[in-house]
Design a protein around this motif. Sequence first.
Motif, PDB file in Angstrom:
ATOM      1  N   PHE A  51     -31.575  21.720 -16.920  1.00 14.63           N
ATOM      2  CA  PHE A  51     -31.600  23.135 -16.539  1.00 14.63           C
ATOM      3  C   PHE A  51     -32.850  23.456 -15.708  1.00 14.63           C
ATOM      4  CE2 PHE A  51     -32.601  27.641 -17.873  1.00 14.63           C
ATOM      5  CZ  PHE A  51     -31.596  28.230 -17.134  1.00 14.63           C
ATOM      6  N   PHE A  72     -33.483  26.412 -11.819  1.00 12.12           N
ATOM      7  CA  PHE A  72     -32.788  27.692 -11.985  1.00 12.12           C
ATOM      8  C   PHE A  72     -32.056  28.123 -10.709  1.00 12.12           C
ATOM      9  CE2 PHE A  72     -37.072  28.289 -14.156  1.00 12.12           C
ATOM     10  CZ  PHE A  72     -36.688  27.593 -15.279  1.00 12.12           C
ATOM     11  N   ARG A  74     -28.869  28.417 -10.325  1.00 11.60           N
ATOM     12  CA  ARG A  74     -27.624  29.087 -10.715  1.00 11.60           C
ATOM     13  C   ARG A  74     -26.367  28.236 -10.588  1.00 11.60           C
ATOM     14  NH1 ARG A  74     -27.660  35.479  -9.863  1.00 11.60           N
ATOM     15  NH2 ARG A  74     -26.458  35.282 -11.757  1.00 11.60           N
ATOM     16  N   LEU A  84     -30.302  33.763 -26.886  1.00 14.37           N
ATOM     17  CA  LEU A  84     -30.369  33.815 -25.424  1.00 14.37           C
ATOM     18  C   LEU A  84     -30.727  35.215 -24.931  1.00 14.37           C
ATOM     19  CD1 LEU A  84     -29.762  32.513 -22.592  1.00 14.37           C
ATOM     20  CD2 LEU A  84     -27.441  33.365 -22.863  1.00 14.37           C
ATOM     21  N   PRO A  86     -32.452  38.612 -24.777  1.00 14.82           N
ATOM     22  CA  PRO A  86     -33.646  39.208 -25.400  1.00 14.82           C
ATOM     23  C   PRO A  86     -33.279  40.462 -26.187  1.00 14.82           C
ATOM     24  CG  PRO A  86     -34.035  38.750 -23.070  1.00 14.82           C
ATOM     25  CD  PRO A  86     -32.573  38.557 -23.308  1.00 14.82           C
ATOM     26  N   LEU A  97     -25.899  42.434 -15.901  1.00 14.62           N
ATOM     27  CA  LEU A  97     -26.831  41.670 -15.054  1.00 14.62           C
ATOM     28  C   LEU A  97     -26.167  40.396 -14.517  1.00 14.62           C
ATOM     29  CD1 LEU A  97     -30.170  42.037 -17.066  1.00 14.62           C
ATOM     30  CD2 LEU A  97     -29.698  42.987 -14.823  1.00 14.62           C
ATOM     31  N   PHE A  98     -25.238  39.848 -15.299  1.00  9.48           N
ATOM     32  CA  PHE A  98     -24.529  38.634 -14.862  1.00  9.48           C
ATOM     33  C   PHE A  98     -23.208  38.961 -14.145  1.00  9.48           C
ATOM     34  CE2 PHE A  98     -27.313  36.698 -18.004  1.00  9.48           C
ATOM     35  CZ  PHE A  98     -27.555  35.450 -17.476  1.00  9.48           C
TER      36      PHE A  98
ATOM     37  N   VAL B   3     -32.936  42.784 -11.975  1.00 13.56           N
ATOM     38  CA  VAL B   3     -33.455  41.834 -12.975  1.00 13.56           C
ATOM     39  C   VAL B   3     -34.960  42.049 -13.208  1.00 13.56           C
ATOM     40  CG1 VAL B   3     -33.728  39.403 -13.565  1.00 13.56           C
ATOM     41  CG2 VAL B   3     -31.617  40.185 -12.479  1.00 13.56           C
ATOM     42  N   THR B   6     -35.525  45.146 -15.195  1.00 18.75           N
ATOM     43  CA  THR B   6     -35.169  44.982 -16.614  1.00 18.75           C
ATOM     44  C   THR B   6     -36.319  44.307 -17.357  1.00 18.75           C
ATOM     45  OG1 THR B   6     -32.863  44.746 -15.993  1.00 18.75           O
ATOM     46  CG2 THR B   6     -33.451  43.984 -18.184  1.00 18.75           C
ATOM     47  N   PHE B   7     -36.909  43.286 -16.729  1.00 15.79           N
ATOM     48  CA  PHE B   7     -38.043  42.583 -17.342  1.00 15.79           C
ATOM     49  C   PHE B   7     -39.225  43.558 -17.489  1.00 15.79           C
ATOM     50  CE2 PHE B   7     -41.917  39.941 -16.881  1.00 15.79           C
ATOM     51  CZ  PHE B   7     -41.759  39.128 -17.987  1.00 15.79           C
ATOM     52  N   GLN B  60     -37.632  34.526 -24.222  1.00 11.88           N
ATOM     53  CA  GLN B  60     -36.745  35.360 -23.395  1.00 11.88           C
ATOM     54  C   GLN B  60     -36.576  34.823 -21.964  1.00 11.88           C
ATOM     55  OE1 GLN B  60     -39.027  39.113 -21.907  1.00 11.88           O
ATOM     56  NE2 GLN B  60     -39.679  38.724 -23.985  1.00 11.88           N
ATOM     57  N   THR B  62     -35.418  31.997 -20.883  1.00 13.59           N
ATOM     58  CA  THR B  62     -34.159  31.275 -20.619  1.00 13.59           C
ATOM     59  C   THR B  62     -33.090  32.232 -20.092  1.00 13.59           C
ATOM     60  OG1 THR B  62     -34.715  29.809 -22.425  1.00 13.59           O
ATOM     61  CG2 THR B  62     -32.469  29.689 -21.626  1.00 13.59           C
ATOM     62  N   PHE B  63     -33.093  33.440 -20.637  1.00 15.74           N
ATOM     63  CA  PHE B  63     -32.117  34.443 -20.178  1.00 15.74           C
ATOM     64  C   PHE B  63     -32.323  34.728 -18.683  1.00 15.74           C
ATOM     65  CE2 PHE B  63     -31.060  38.913 -19.322  1.00 15.74           C
ATOM     66  CZ  PHE B  63     -29.749  38.954 -19.742  1.00 15.74           C
ATOM     67  N   PHE B  64     -33.567  34.973 -18.308  1.00 17.57           N
ATOM     68  CA  PHE B  64     -33.851  35.296 -16.907  1.00 17.57           C
ATOM     69  C   PHE B  64     -33.680  34.070 -16.010  1.00 17.57           C
ATOM     70  CE2 PHE B  64     -35.995  38.639 -19.302  1.00 17.57           C
ATOM     71  CZ  PHE B  64     -35.474  39.753 -18.678  1.00 17.57           C
ATOM     72  N   ALA B  65     -33.966  32.882 -16.553  1.00 13.96           N
ATOM     73  CA  ALA B  65     -33.764  31.654 -15.768  1.00 13.96           C
ATOM     74  C   ALA B  65     -32.288  31.468 -15.441  1.00 13.96           C
ATOM     75  CB  ALA B  65     -34.295  30.452 -16.543  1.00 13.96           C
ATOM     76  N   ASN B  66     -31.412  31.852 -16.381  1.00 15.53           N
ATOM     77  CA  ASN B  66     -29.972  31.780 -16.105  1.00 15.53           C
ATOM     78  C   ASN B  66     -29.561  32.731 -14.981  1.00 15.53           C
ATOM     79  OD1 ASN B  66     -28.246  29.941 -17.776  1.00 15.53           O
ATOM     80  ND2 ASN B  66     -29.449  30.854 -19.422  1.00 15.53           N
ATOM     81  N   LEU B  67     -30.401  33.739 -14.737  1.00 17.90           N
ATOM     82  CA  LEU B  67     -30.129  34.666 -13.635  1.00 17.90           C
ATOM     83  C   LEU B  67     -30.812  34.203 -12.347  1.00 17.90           C
ATOM     84  CD1 LEU B  67     -30.564  37.915 -15.721  1.00 17.90           C
ATOM     85  CD2 LEU B  67     -28.524  37.388 -14.403  1.00 17.90           C
ATOM     86  N   GLY B  68     -31.472  33.049 -12.414  1.00 18.22           N
ATOM     87  CA  GLY B  68     -32.098  32.473 -11.224  1.00 18.22           C
ATOM     88  C   GLY B  68     -33.565  32.815 -11.042  1.00 18.22           C
ATOM     89  N   SER B  70     -37.534  32.369 -12.137  1.00 22.53           N
ATOM     90  CA  SER B  70     -38.515  31.572 -12.878  1.00 22.53           C
ATOM     91  C   SER B  70     -39.551  32.513 -13.493  1.00 22.53           C
ATOM     92  CB  SER B  70     -39.204  30.589 -11.939  1.00 22.53           C
ATOM     93  OG  SER B  70     -39.977  31.308 -10.996  1.00 22.53           O
TER      94      SER B  70
END
Lengths: 217, 97
Positions: A51, A72, A74, A84, A86, A97-98, B3, B6-7, B60, B62-68, B70
């Motif tokens: 990942f 990352f 995507r 996962l 927050p 968001l997704f 994003v 949100t952070f 937290q 990992t959630f943002f990393a899934n959205l691309g 870092s």
Amino acid sequence: MKDVLELDGIYLEYDLAKILTGIHVKCETGQIIGLLGRNGSGKSSLMRIVFGSLEAQSKSIRINEVSQLKSFNRNISYLPQEALIPSFISIQKALKLFNIDPQCILDVFPEARESIRLKPNEISGGMRKIIEVMLILNTNSKFALLDEPFSGIMPVHIETLKDYMWSKKNEKGIIITDHLYRHVMELSDTLYVLANGKNYIVNDEQQLITRGYVREL
Amino acid sequence: MRVPLTFYKNFSVISITVSIICCVLVLASGSPYFTVMAFWMKFFSNAGLLAYVHLFRADQFTFFANLGYSQKQLYLQFLAIDFTIWIILNSITLMLR
């Protein structure tokens, strides 16, 4: 056309303890790859390396023969063992968001209707996990890495999730690891066991005993 | 920007409170030079806040990393949003003075 994720040349050590030394895994869209292994064998570390959230001493990760140098990007989504979403974000907001329509979760798990309006720490651990697995399976990524997706989920929901994963593999390549190994074995097109830093293909269930993963079948 | 906002929202209460305290100090002191001191106060409070997030709230990411995104991208965008708010609040304060 099928997309292909390939991992090899992965070397990871912590304080001179070699965790991963000889990994070669190939996953195509339309395939589910199962990873089993004893605690500490490096399954989660391998997923985090793929990942991009864990740096290895060396690695080669390619999608369609193109090296994935940027973390990352995507193309790969990842469900960690831990929570996962927050706790400060509502589930509805997280799905937004997704760009995921909550209906695609409600079609499979109608009982999640109330939970979707709440924050993750306001719902049960099992429902939280279901929603997180569904979120990862519905992202636009080509590959999904699922680390313990069944932990904390009741058996009837595990079966529903398995059916859903099975239907989703037409769009994605899925790599899954979980200690509920019978479910992983049922789902997997190819099954590996991680031992001594290497991955060994499992053709015969007896190999799980030989590799020290289970005592008896 | 959805994003990063949100952070930012997660820490906005602390961050905006510090910015408002900076503005109150500038107003109370009556000197525009106090803005420089307020800037450093803001700088060190943000450094402390990000250190806390990095050390204790790393789960937290990992959630943002899934959205691309870092960690580095999130920190930079957090600072950009926060300093924009700080500049706007300070400009209003200096006009009110």
